[in-house]
Write a protein that holds these residues in place. Structure first.
Motif, PDB file in Angstrom:
ATOM      1  N   ILE A 130      15.886  16.454  31.946  1.00 54.81           N
ATOM      2  CA  ILE A 130      15.886  17.727  32.666  1.00 54.81           C
ATOM      3  C   ILE A 130      15.322  17.521  34.065  1.00 54.81           C
ATOM      4  N   LEU A 131      16.084  17.921  35.065  1.00 49.04           N
ATOM      5  CA  LEU A 131      15.622  17.805  36.444  1.00 49.04           C
ATOM      6  C   LEU A 131      14.897  19.067  36.907  1.00 49.04           C
ATOM      7  N   GLU A 132      15.387  20.218  36.449  1.00 46.58           N
ATOM      8  CA  GLU A 132      14.742  21.473  36.844  1.00 46.58           C
ATOM      9  C   GLU A 132      15.018  22.538  35.799  1.00 46.58           C
ATOM     10  N   GLN A 133      14.140  23.532  35.741  1.00 49.01           N
ATOM     11  CA  GLN A 133      14.336  24.648  34.829  1.00 49.01           C
ATOM     12  C   GLN A 133      13.668  25.891  35.393  1.00 49.01           C
ATOM     13  N   VAL A 134      14.181  27.034  34.963  1.00 42.74           N
ATOM     14  CA  VAL A 134      13.604  28.326  35.341  1.00 42.74           C
ATOM     15  C   VAL A 134      13.469  29.147  34.076  1.00 42.74           C
ATOM     16  N   LEU A 135      12.292  29.737  33.857  1.00 36.15           N
ATOM     17  CA  LEU A 135      12.059  30.593  32.701  1.00 36.15           C
ATOM     18  C   LEU A 135      12.134  32.050  33.115  1.00 36.15           C
ATOM     19  N   GLN A 136      12.724  32.867  32.242  1.00 36.48           N
ATOM     20  CA  GLN A 136      12.903  34.292  32.529  1.00 36.48           C
ATOM     21  C   GLN A 136      13.640  34.492  33.855  1.00 36.48           C
ATOM     22  N   LYS A 137      14.765  33.819  33.988  1.00 32.56           N
ATOM     23  CA  LYS A 137      15.542  33.914  35.228  1.00 32.56           C
ATOM     24  C   LYS A 137      16.402  35.167  35.213  1.00 32.56           C
ATOM     25  N   ASP A 138      16.285  35.947  36.272  1.00 28.61           N
ATOM     26  CA  ASP A 138      17.042  37.192  36.404  1.00 28.61           C
ATOM     27  C   ASP A 138      18.385  36.880  37.057  1.00 28.61           C
ATOM     28  N   TYR A 139      19.440  36.908  36.258  1.00 24.73           N
ATOM     29  CA  TYR A 139      20.783  36.655  36.776  1.00 24.73           C
ATOM     30  C   TYR A 139      21.418  37.981  37.171  1.00 24.73           C
ATOM     31  N   LYS A 140      21.731  38.109  38.444  1.00 25.34           N
ATOM     32  CA  LYS A 140      22.235  39.363  38.978  1.00 25.34           C
ATOM     33  C   LYS A 140      23.755  39.456  38.857  1.00 25.34           C
ATOM     34  N   ASN A 141      24.221  40.644  38.542  1.00 22.24           N
ATOM     35  CA  ASN A 141      25.639  40.968  38.591  1.00 22.24           C
ATOM     36  C   ASN A 141      25.763  42.208  39.454  1.00 22.24           C
ATOM     37  N   LEU A 142      26.245  42.054  40.679  1.00 26.40           N
ATOM     38  CA  LEU A 142      26.290  43.166  41.621  1.00 26.40           C
ATOM     39  C   LEU A 142      27.276  44.247  41.194  1.00 26.40           C
ATOM     40  N   GLN A 143      28.216  43.894  40.322  1.00 25.70           N
ATOM     41  CA  GLN A 143      29.228  44.853  39.897  1.00 25.70           C
ATOM     42  C   GLN A 143      28.884  45.538  38.576  1.00 25.70           C
ATOM     43  N   GLY A 144      27.825  45.086  37.908  1.00 29.52           N
ATOM     44  CA  GLY A 144      27.528  45.662  36.601  1.00 29.52           C
ATOM     45  C   GLY A 144      26.199  45.188  36.061  1.00 29.52           C
ATOM     46  N   ARG A 145      26.149  44.972  34.776  1.00 36.51           N
ATOM     47  CA  ARG A 145      24.897  44.665  34.091  1.00 36.51           C
ATOM     48  C   ARG A 145      24.392  43.265  34.409  1.00 36.51           C
ATOM     49  N   SER A 146      23.120  43.174  34.771  1.00 38.47           N
ATOM     50  CA  SER A 146      22.458  41.889  34.960  1.00 38.47           C
ATOM     51  C   SER A 146      21.756  41.512  33.657  1.00 38.47           C
ATOM     52  N   ALA A 147      21.136  40.341  33.622  1.00 39.70           N
ATOM     53  CA  ALA A 147      20.424  39.905  32.418  1.00 39.70           C
ATOM     54  C   ALA A 147      19.342  38.909  32.786  1.00 39.70           C
ATOM     55  N   VAL A 148      18.250  38.957  32.036  1.00 37.31           N
ATOM     56  CA  VAL A 148      17.171  37.983  32.192  1.00 37.31           C
ATOM     57  C   VAL A 148      17.340  36.938  31.095  1.00 37.31           C
ATOM     58  N   LEU A 149      17.574  35.685  31.494  1.00 36.78           N
ATOM     59  CA  LEU A 149      17.798  34.608  30.542  1.00 36.78           C
ATOM     60  C   LEU A 149      16.488  33.871  30.267  1.00 36.78           C
ATOM     61  N   ASP A 150      16.243  33.556  28.999  1.00 37.28           N
ATOM     62  CA  ASP A 150      14.962  32.967  28.590  1.00 37.28           C
ATOM     63  C   ASP A 150      14.646  31.680  29.332  1.00 37.28           C
ATOM     64  N   CYS A 151      15.553  30.727  29.250  1.00 38.04           N
ATOM     65  CA  CYS A 151      15.328  29.425  29.881  1.00 38.04           C
ATOM     66  C   CYS A 151      16.645  28.875  30.374  1.00 38.04           C
ATOM     67  N   VAL A 152      16.718  28.549  31.657  1.00 37.12           N
ATOM     68  CA  VAL A 152      17.909  27.930  32.239  1.00 37.12           C
ATOM     69  C   VAL A 152      17.490  26.581  32.810  1.00 37.12           C
ATOM     70  N   ALA A 153      18.165  25.523  32.374  1.00 37.41           N
ATOM     71  CA  ALA A 153      17.786  24.161  32.780  1.00 37.41           C
ATOM     72  C   ALA A 153      19.011  23.404  33.272  1.00 37.41           C
ATOM     73  N   ARG A 154      18.760  22.410  34.135  1.00 36.19           N
ATOM     74  CA  ARG A 154      19.819  21.533  34.636  1.00 36.19           C
ATOM     75  C   ARG A 154      19.427  20.093  34.362  1.00 36.19           C
ATOM     76  N   ASP A 155      20.366  19.317  33.812  1.00 34.90           N
ATOM     77  CA  ASP A 155      20.044  17.930  33.503  1.00 34.90           C
ATOM     78  C   ASP A 155      20.494  16.996  34.621  1.00 34.90           C
ATOM     79  N   ALA A 156      20.245  15.703  34.437  1.00 36.85           N
ATOM     80  CA  ALA A 156      20.527  14.713  35.478  1.00 36.85           C
ATOM     81  C   ALA A 156      22.012  14.571  35.760  1.00 36.85           C
ATOM     82  N   ASP A 157      22.873  15.020  34.832  1.00 40.72           N
ATOM     83  CA  ASP A 157      24.321  14.963  35.029  1.00 40.72           C
ATOM     84  C   ASP A 157      24.868  16.239  35.659  1.00 40.72           C
TER      85      ASP A 157
END
Length: 227
Positions: A44-71
């Protein structure tokens, strides 16, 4: 904080607030993904906890954990206690939100990374009795992978066999660090539950959530003319 301390003793990684704090140690997230993805080399190179993903046209959501790996692959890990919180359409929506928040203006669609929405559920949400389910789109007439790079995984934490995945799910339900198989997860659980610094931190986290809920309740009451 005495009430919070009593609550803390009973929390497991299957509890949202405790999971988020366990995952603040990146090596914990990394270990969990290594087991679920069956890739011991996953980094894992980076991660964000409780990330608020915005949708300008409708419902947004807070995701528990979003991570990105070396690939460059992206992972959304969600702990779900209730069946309705892990419906297939919610998984689809999470996948779409990740895509919408990945590309920048002018980027090609082929630049989209592979994405994995992973629901770790208390019960067998899909109901087929399996410990894990891998969902991907296929070309129906050919039975081959569609190749859009968007995947969904359900992990049934009620299945705790003597496999690497089963032992991980056992650890997710452990109250005490000493009962866990994984040294990585056990060390973090012990830190949060058995050290003064960890206990104080968790009490502050629970207090913040309580106060936020109180503020929202008062605001809703005022809007409805009840206060």
């Amino acid at each position: 904080y005495e009430t919070y301390k009593k609550i803390l003793k009973k929390l497991t990684i299957m509890s949202d607030i405790f999971m988020r704090n366990v995952f603040k140690k990146r090596e914990c997230t990394e270990y969990v993904l290594q087991v679920i993805m069956e890739r011991s080399d996953l980094k894992i190179l980076e991660q964000v906890l409780q990330k608020d993903y915005k949708n300008l046209q409708g419902r947004s959501a807070v995701l528990d954990c979003v991570a990105r790996d070396a690939d460059g692959n992206q992972f959304n890990v969600e702990i779900q206690q209730d069946t309705e919180g892990a419906s297939p359409k919610r998984a689809r929506y999470h996948s779409g939100l990740m895509d919408m928040n990945t590309l920048h203006s002018g980027q090609e669609f082929d630049d989209l990374p592979e994405t994995y929405v992973i629901f770790i559920t208390r019960k067998d949400v899909l109901g087929y009795g399996l410990p894990i389910y891998h969902i991907r789109k296929k070309i129906e007439e050919l039975g081959t992978d569609f190749g859009d790079g968007a995947y969904i995984i359900y992990v049934n934490s009620s299945r705790q066999e003597d496999t690497e995945l089963g032992r991980l799910m056992h650890d997710f339900h452990c109250i005490n660090a000493k009962d866990m198989h994984s040294k990585i997860l056990a060390a973090r659980v012990q830190e949060l539950k058995e050290t003064q610094e960890g206990v104080d931190h968790m009490c502050r986290e629970m207090d913040a959530i309580y106060n936020e809920g109180t503020r929202k309740g008062l605001a809703e009451g005022r809007e409805q003319g009840q206060l």
